[in-house]
Design a protein around this motif. Structure first.
Motif, PDB file in Angstrom:
ATOM      1  N   LEU A 104       7.134  44.697  56.774  1.00  0.00           N
ATOM      2  CA  LEU A 104       6.740  45.425  55.570  1.00  0.00           C
ATOM      3  C   LEU A 104       7.497  46.750  55.458  1.00  0.00           C
ATOM      4  O   LEU A 104       7.827  47.199  54.367  1.00  0.00           O
ATOM      5  CB  LEU A 104       5.238  45.674  55.563  1.00  0.00           C
ATOM      6  CG  LEU A 104       4.354  44.458  55.291  1.00  0.00           C
ATOM      7  CD1 LEU A 104       2.884  44.819  55.453  1.00  0.00           C
ATOM      8  CD2 LEU A 104       4.610  43.893  53.902  1.00  0.00           C
ATOM      9  N   VAL A 146      10.857  46.547  53.631  1.00  0.00           N
ATOM     10  CA  VAL A 146      10.901  46.104  52.235  1.00  0.00           C
ATOM     11  C   VAL A 146      12.018  46.844  51.492  1.00  0.00           C
ATOM     12  O   VAL A 146      12.129  48.065  51.559  1.00  0.00           O
ATOM     13  CB  VAL A 146       9.546  46.361  51.540  1.00  0.00           C
ATOM     14  CG1 VAL A 146       9.667  46.152  50.036  1.00  0.00           C
ATOM     15  CG2 VAL A 146       8.487  45.438  52.098  1.00  0.00           C
ATOM     16  N   ARG A 186      12.225  45.349  45.852  1.00  0.00           N
ATOM     17  CA  ARG A 186      10.850  44.860  45.790  1.00  0.00           C
ATOM     18  C   ARG A 186       9.852  45.974  45.521  1.00  0.00           C
ATOM     19  O   ARG A 186       8.660  45.731  45.452  1.00  0.00           O
ATOM     20  CB  ARG A 186      10.491  44.159  47.106  1.00  0.00           C
ATOM     21  CG  ARG A 186      11.236  42.853  47.333  1.00  0.00           C
ATOM     22  CD  ARG A 186      10.613  42.063  48.467  1.00  0.00           C
ATOM     23  NE  ARG A 186       9.245  41.694  48.142  1.00  0.00           N
ATOM     24  CZ  ARG A 186       8.353  41.256  49.042  1.00  0.00           C
ATOM     25  NH1 ARG A 186       8.695  41.165  50.303  1.00  0.00           N
ATOM     26  NH2 ARG A 186       7.135  40.932  48.682  1.00  0.00           N
ATOM     27  N   LYS A 187      10.327  47.214  45.369  1.00  0.00           N
ATOM     28  CA  LYS A 187       9.392  48.318  45.176  1.00  0.00           C
ATOM     29  C   LYS A 187       8.622  48.185  43.868  1.00  0.00           C
ATOM     30  O   LYS A 187       7.476  48.600  43.778  1.00  0.00           O
ATOM     31  CB  LYS A 187      10.122  49.659  45.242  1.00  0.00           C
ATOM     32  CG  LYS A 187      10.416  50.079  46.680  1.00  0.00           C
ATOM     33  CD  LYS A 187      10.575  51.577  46.804  1.00  0.00           C
ATOM     34  CE  LYS A 187      10.602  51.978  48.273  1.00  0.00           C
ATOM     35  NZ  LYS A 187      10.718  53.419  48.447  1.00  0.00           N
ATOM     36  N   LYS A 244       7.456  45.516  42.646  1.00  0.00           N
ATOM     37  CA  LYS A 244       6.341  44.623  42.951  1.00  0.00           C
ATOM     38  C   LYS A 244       5.229  45.400  43.655  1.00  0.00           C
ATOM     39  O   LYS A 244       4.042  45.238  43.351  1.00  0.00           O
ATOM     40  CB  LYS A 244       6.847  43.493  43.848  1.00  0.00           C
ATOM     41  CG  LYS A 244       5.788  42.552  44.376  1.00  0.00           C
ATOM     42  CD  LYS A 244       5.317  41.588  43.327  1.00  0.00           C
ATOM     43  CE  LYS A 244       4.456  40.497  43.947  1.00  0.00           C
ATOM     44  NZ  LYS A 244       3.888  39.601  42.970  1.00  0.00           N
ATOM     45  N   VAL A 245       5.605  46.244  44.606  1.00  0.00           N
ATOM     46  CA  VAL A 245       4.623  47.060  45.326  1.00  0.00           C
ATOM     47  C   VAL A 245       3.888  47.975  44.356  1.00  0.00           C
ATOM     48  O   VAL A 245       2.660  48.104  44.395  1.00  0.00           O
ATOM     49  CB  VAL A 245       5.311  47.887  46.430  1.00  0.00           C
ATOM     50  CG1 VAL A 245       4.329  48.845  47.088  1.00  0.00           C
ATOM     51  CG2 VAL A 245       5.934  46.971  47.481  1.00  0.00           C
ATOM     52  N   ARG A 260       1.351  46.050  42.200  1.00  0.00           N
ATOM     53  CA  ARG A 260       0.126  45.716  42.918  1.00  0.00           C
ATOM     54  C   ARG A 260      -0.766  46.945  43.074  1.00  0.00           C
ATOM     55  O   ARG A 260      -1.981  46.879  42.876  1.00  0.00           O
ATOM     56  CB  ARG A 260       0.472  45.146  44.293  1.00  0.00           C
ATOM     57  CG  ARG A 260       1.029  43.738  44.247  1.00  0.00           C
ATOM     58  CD  ARG A 260       1.444  43.261  45.619  1.00  0.00           C
ATOM     59  NE  ARG A 260       1.784  41.851  45.593  1.00  0.00           N
ATOM     60  CZ  ARG A 260       2.308  41.195  46.617  1.00  0.00           C
ATOM     61  NH1 ARG A 260       2.562  41.834  47.743  1.00  0.00           N
ATOM     62  NH2 ARG A 260       2.576  39.908  46.526  1.00  0.00           N
ATOM     63  N   SER A 306       4.124  55.197  49.346  1.00  0.00           N
ATOM     64  CA  SER A 306       5.094  54.244  48.801  1.00  0.00           C
ATOM     65  C   SER A 306       6.041  54.891  47.801  1.00  0.00           C
ATOM     66  O   SER A 306       6.880  54.208  47.211  1.00  0.00           O
ATOM     67  CB  SER A 306       4.356  53.078  48.122  1.00  0.00           C
ATOM     68  OG  SER A 306       3.525  52.404  49.024  1.00  0.00           O
TER      69      SER A 306
END
Length: 250
Positions: free
Chosen positions: A13, A16, A20-21, A23-24, A27, A59
């Motif tokens: 993880l 990543v 793909r951030k 997507k994070v 979510r 994040s």
């Protein structure tokens, strides 16, 4: 957190990619919206929201995205209505899966999750037919060197944690789901930063996986589920050593 290889999953993880951030962020935004809808938009009065805002900060989620997600939850901005759903299923080799979904279209989500299971040799199961193999609890993973066992025991148990498990890689703190936010806040106040913090399904029964072909199919199923826009988290109970896990993810 997929499978029983907790620390291997944390390591992946952390790797990543920036691609793909988005997507994070998506979510996190859904979780923030749901938390604000349930408990209001003030993190001081909404422990769940406060914990999610910490995750968003870690994040590097843009502040504008966070603000919009909160306002959608409180009704200050129009937004779609999300539902939280948990699916249970079996993958190749009898590995048990629990899939947490947040969606604005329950029918679409069910069809897509079922299709992914079928594609990789698995199937959806009835509610309760899988979950008995997991402990539903708050879980914090803290790498060795970040704190001492005595200090962590003092902070976590006083905040309501049920157990602190010490391994070579570090510490695992477990707590009742309802104590999650209190424990998260206590760790934050003590300056102890977890490498992973989530309300998880922790396997109490595991399925050994030693063959590489089987391991690859399990990983493909996990990754396909995680890539779905409606899926928030995937938990499974395979037990594989690091060599097999690394080869399966290669």
């Amino acid at each position: 957190m997929a499978g029983h290889n907790k620390w291997s999953k944390v390591k992946r993880l952390k790797a990543v990619t920036d691609a793909r951030k988005g997507k994070v962020f998506s979510r996190l935004a859904r979780d923030i919206t749901l938390a604000a809808k349930a408990g209001g938009g003030s993190p001081d009065a909404n422990a769940r929201l406060r914990t999610l805002l910490l995750k968003a900060r870690e994040s590097n989620m843009p502040a504008d995205n966070v603000d919009r997600a909160i306002k959608k939850g409180t009704g200050e901005l129009p937004g779609v209505v999300f539902e939280e759903i948990t699916y249970e299923g079996y993958g190749p080799g009898g590995v048990a899966f629990i899939v947490k979904v947040t969606t604005d279209n329950k029918q679409r989500a069910a069809q897509e999750v079922r299709s992914i299971f079928t594609r990789w040799g698995g199937n959806l199961a009835q509610t309760g037919s899988v979950s008995f193999q997991f402990l539903h609890a708050g879980q914090f993973l803290i790498a060795a060197g970040k704190t001492t066992e005595d200090r962590l025991l003092e902070v976590a148990l006083e905040a309501g944690a049920d157990d602190v498990i010490t391994t070579e890689q570090g510490f695992e703190v477990r707590c009742n789901v309802h104590a999650f936010d209190k424990v998260a806040h206590a760790l934050e106040q003590a300056g102890i930063k977890p490498d992973s913090a989530e309300i998880a399904y922790i396997p109490s029964v595991t399925v050994p996986v030693t063959g590489l072909d089987l391991a690859k199919h399990i990983v493909k199923l996990q990754e396909s589920l995680e890539e779905n826009d409606d899926v928030q988290a995937v938990f499974s109970n395979e037990e594989m050593d690091d060599a097999i896990s690394d080869a399966a993810h290669a």
